[in-house]
Scaffold this motif. Structure first.
Motif, short mmCIF file in Angstrom:
data_model
loop_
_atom_site.label_atom_id
_atom_site.label_comp_id
_atom_site.label_asym_id
_atom_site.label_seq_id
_atom_site.Cartn_x
_atom_site.Cartn_y
_atom_site.Cartn_z
N VAL A 28 0.83 -1.20 0.00
CA VAL A 28 0.00 0.00 0.00
C VAL A 28 0.87 1.26 0.00
O VAL A 28 0.64 2.21 -0.75
CB VAL A 28 -0.94 -0.02 1.23
N LYS A 29 1.92 1.25 0.83
CA LYS A 29 2.83 2.40 0.90
C LYS A 29 3.57 2.59 -0.42
O LYS A 29 3.71 3.71 -0.92
CB LYS A 29 3.81 2.20 2.04
N GLU A 30 4.01 1.49 -1.00
CA GLU A 30 4.71 1.52 -2.28
C GLU A 30 3.86 2.16 -3.37
O GLU A 30 4.37 2.89 -4.23
CB GLU A 30 5.09 0.09 -2.66
N ARG A 31 2.55 1.92 -3.34
CA ARG A 31 1.64 2.42 -4.37
C ARG A 31 0.94 3.71 -3.96
O ARG A 31 0.08 4.21 -4.68
CB ARG A 31 0.60 1.35 -4.70
N SER A 32 1.30 4.24 -2.79
CA SER A 32 0.70 5.49 -2.28
C SER A 32 -0.82 5.37 -2.14
O SER A 32 -1.57 6.30 -2.46
CB SER A 32 1.06 6.68 -3.19
N LEU A 33 -1.26 4.21 -1.64
CA LEU A 33 -2.68 3.98 -1.39
C LEU A 33 -2.99 4.23 0.08
O LEU A 33 -2.12 4.12 0.93
CB LEU A 33 -3.06 2.54 -1.75
N PRO A 34 -4.23 4.53 0.40
CA PRO A 34 -4.60 4.71 1.81
C PRO A 34 -4.60 3.37 2.55
O PRO A 34 -4.96 2.34 1.97
CB PRO A 34 -6.01 5.30 1.74
N TYR A 35 -4.18 3.37 3.80
CA TYR A 35 -4.25 2.19 4.65
C TYR A 35 -5.24 2.50 5.76
O TYR A 35 -4.97 3.29 6.65
CB TYR A 35 -2.88 1.82 5.22
N ARG A 36 -6.41 1.90 5.72
CA ARG A 36 -7.50 2.36 6.56
C ARG A 36 -8.39 1.19 6.98
O ARG A 36 -8.32 0.09 6.43
CB ARG A 36 -8.34 3.38 5.78
N SER A 37 -9.24 1.47 7.95
CA SER A 37 -10.16 0.46 8.45
C SER A 37 -11.30 1.16 9.16
O SER A 37 -11.43 2.38 9.10
CB SER A 37 -9.43 -0.50 9.40
N SER A 38 -12.11 0.38 9.86
CA SER A 38 -13.18 0.97 10.66
C SER A 38 -12.60 1.83 11.78
O SER A 38 -13.14 2.89 12.11
CB SER A 38 -14.05 -0.14 11.25
N SER A 39 -11.49 1.37 12.35
CA SER A 39 -10.84 2.07 13.47
C SER A 39 -9.34 1.97 13.32
O SER A 39 -8.83 1.39 12.36
CB SER A 39 -11.27 1.44 14.81
N ASP A 40 -8.62 2.52 14.29
CA ASP A 40 -7.16 2.49 14.25
C ASP A 40 -6.61 1.29 15.01
O ASP A 40 -5.56 1.37 15.66
CB ASP A 40 -6.59 3.80 14.83
#
Length: 378
Positions: free
Chosen positions: A118-130
């Motif tokens: 995800v970091k390599e492709r500059s995508l968001p890393y997300r979920s319902s919570s942290d």
């Protein structure tokens, strides 16, 4: 137990707009054979074609990302670009040419995406919570209201793309610790807004996705998958009966004739690599969901089934309901699985070490058909 010849396993069943000729399905199986642009490659055409060889089979695709932001694991598929849609169109047309029925399973991954990729492709890393996923060194960002609504629209867009590619319907993946399941589970969802906290709030995203997809393509083309007992990817639940009873009742309130409901047995939890089915399933049954569903539409059950236990399931345990049994690993290793079960033939053994070989035919299209099946086709 019924004999194979007299078992309901080989009786036709209406599913959505389609009629199946038996009650064995190909379960959705991630196998990482897609290219680096998350599009199916030609060897996948052969794979799905072969497993559709007995006409009237339900073929459920591997989990397919609903947007570019959710293509966060290497070599999983999407259905978001024209290249991806065109590749799936070829696969689906071959399944249909064999006289079988095809549903596209769709998912958003959330924190189950691979953080480094995800970091390599500059995508968001997300979920319902942290809440981090155990074993990952990354903390997901709680999704904003805008991102949640975009996720709903992504399910709609990818569903439309699947239908455009020729699919008979879509299966919404709300199981096994992926994004919708991250919202369903109190262990992953610590939100205090309308998307978290109570059973009603934690169920909201899943139900809103279903409503939106039904509005877009029609309920008869929509299925949904749950894994009530699975703890895979950190979504073990303490309120299983309350949660899924509520979700089922809310789905029934839509007055929609869904294609099917897909449920994973306790023994099908991917967290259990070596299955001790009797111990894992002890005291854990899907019956309360099937009772509540009350044959609104067929139910697909999956999780460590053998030919013998599949016959027992449809003829005895689940005889009150319209049930299909989905096979994963055995179907991977036996492209003619339906024929083998019907004729009592021995099964090829699967090789777990080859399950996820990227873009590789080994352990994918090199499992042989039975000589009996080949002779019958000739």
């Amino acid at each position: 137990m019924s004999s194979t010849s007299s078992s309901k396993l080989f009786q036709p069943l209406k599913l959505g707009d389609n009629t199946l000729q038996h009650r064995i399905a190909l379960a959705p199986l991630t196998r990482n054979r897609n290219d680096n642009d998350h599009a199916p490659i030609s060897l996948m055409e052969t794979y799905y074609d072969d497993r559709a060889s007995v006409p009237g089979t339900l073929i459920i695709s591997e989990a397919t990302a609903t947007s570019h932001d959710e293509e966060g694991q290497r070599n999983i598929p999407g259905i978001n670009t024209e290249k991806q849609v065109a590749a799936w169109t070829k696969i689906i047309s071959r399944v249909h040419a064999k006289g079988s029925v095809y549903f596209q399973q769709l998912f958003a991954l959330g924190r189950a995406n691979t953080p480094d990729y995800v970091k390599e492709r500059s995508l968001p890393y997300r979920s319902s919570s942290d809440i981090p996923l155990e074993g990952y060194n990354a903390i997901p960002t709680p999704m904003t209201e805008e991102e949640i609504h975009q996720t709903i629209q992504d399910f709609v867009s990818s569903s439309k793309n699947a239908i455009r590619a020729g699919a008979d319907g879509v299966e919404i993946h709300a199981a096994h610790g992926y994004l919708l399941d991250q919202f369903l589970s109190a262990s992953a969802n610590k939100r205090s807004d309308k998307w978290g906290g109570s059973v009603e709030n934690r169920s909201r995203l899943t139900l809103e996705v279903v409503k939106a997809v039904v509005a877009a393509i029609g309920a008869e083309k929509v299925a949904i998958r749950f894994s009530p007992f699975a703890g895979f990817q950190g979504v073990a639940k303490d309120d299983i009966h309350e949660l899924y009873s509520y979700v089922v009742e809310e789905l029934k309130k839509l007055n929609a004739k869904f294609a099917y409901l897909s449920l994973v047995e306790a023994k099908g939890d991917p967290a259990h690599i070596v299955l001790d089915a009797d111990q894992i399933n002890k005291g854990k049954t899907l019956d309360f969901i099937l009772d509540a569903w009350n044959n609104l539409s067929p139910v697909v059950v999956a999780g460590g089934y053998t030919p013998e236990s599949a016959i027992w399931a449809v003829d005895e345990h689940y005889k009150k309901w319209d049930v299909l049994v989905a096979f994963g690993r055995h179907y991977l290793a036996n492209p003619d699985l339906v024929y083998r079960i019907q004729h009592g033939l021995p099964l090829n053994k699967y090789n777990r070490a080859t399950f996820y070989l990227v873009m590789n035919n080994v352990g994918y299209n090199d499992y042989p058909f039975s000589q009996e099946f080949l002779a019958a086709k000739a």
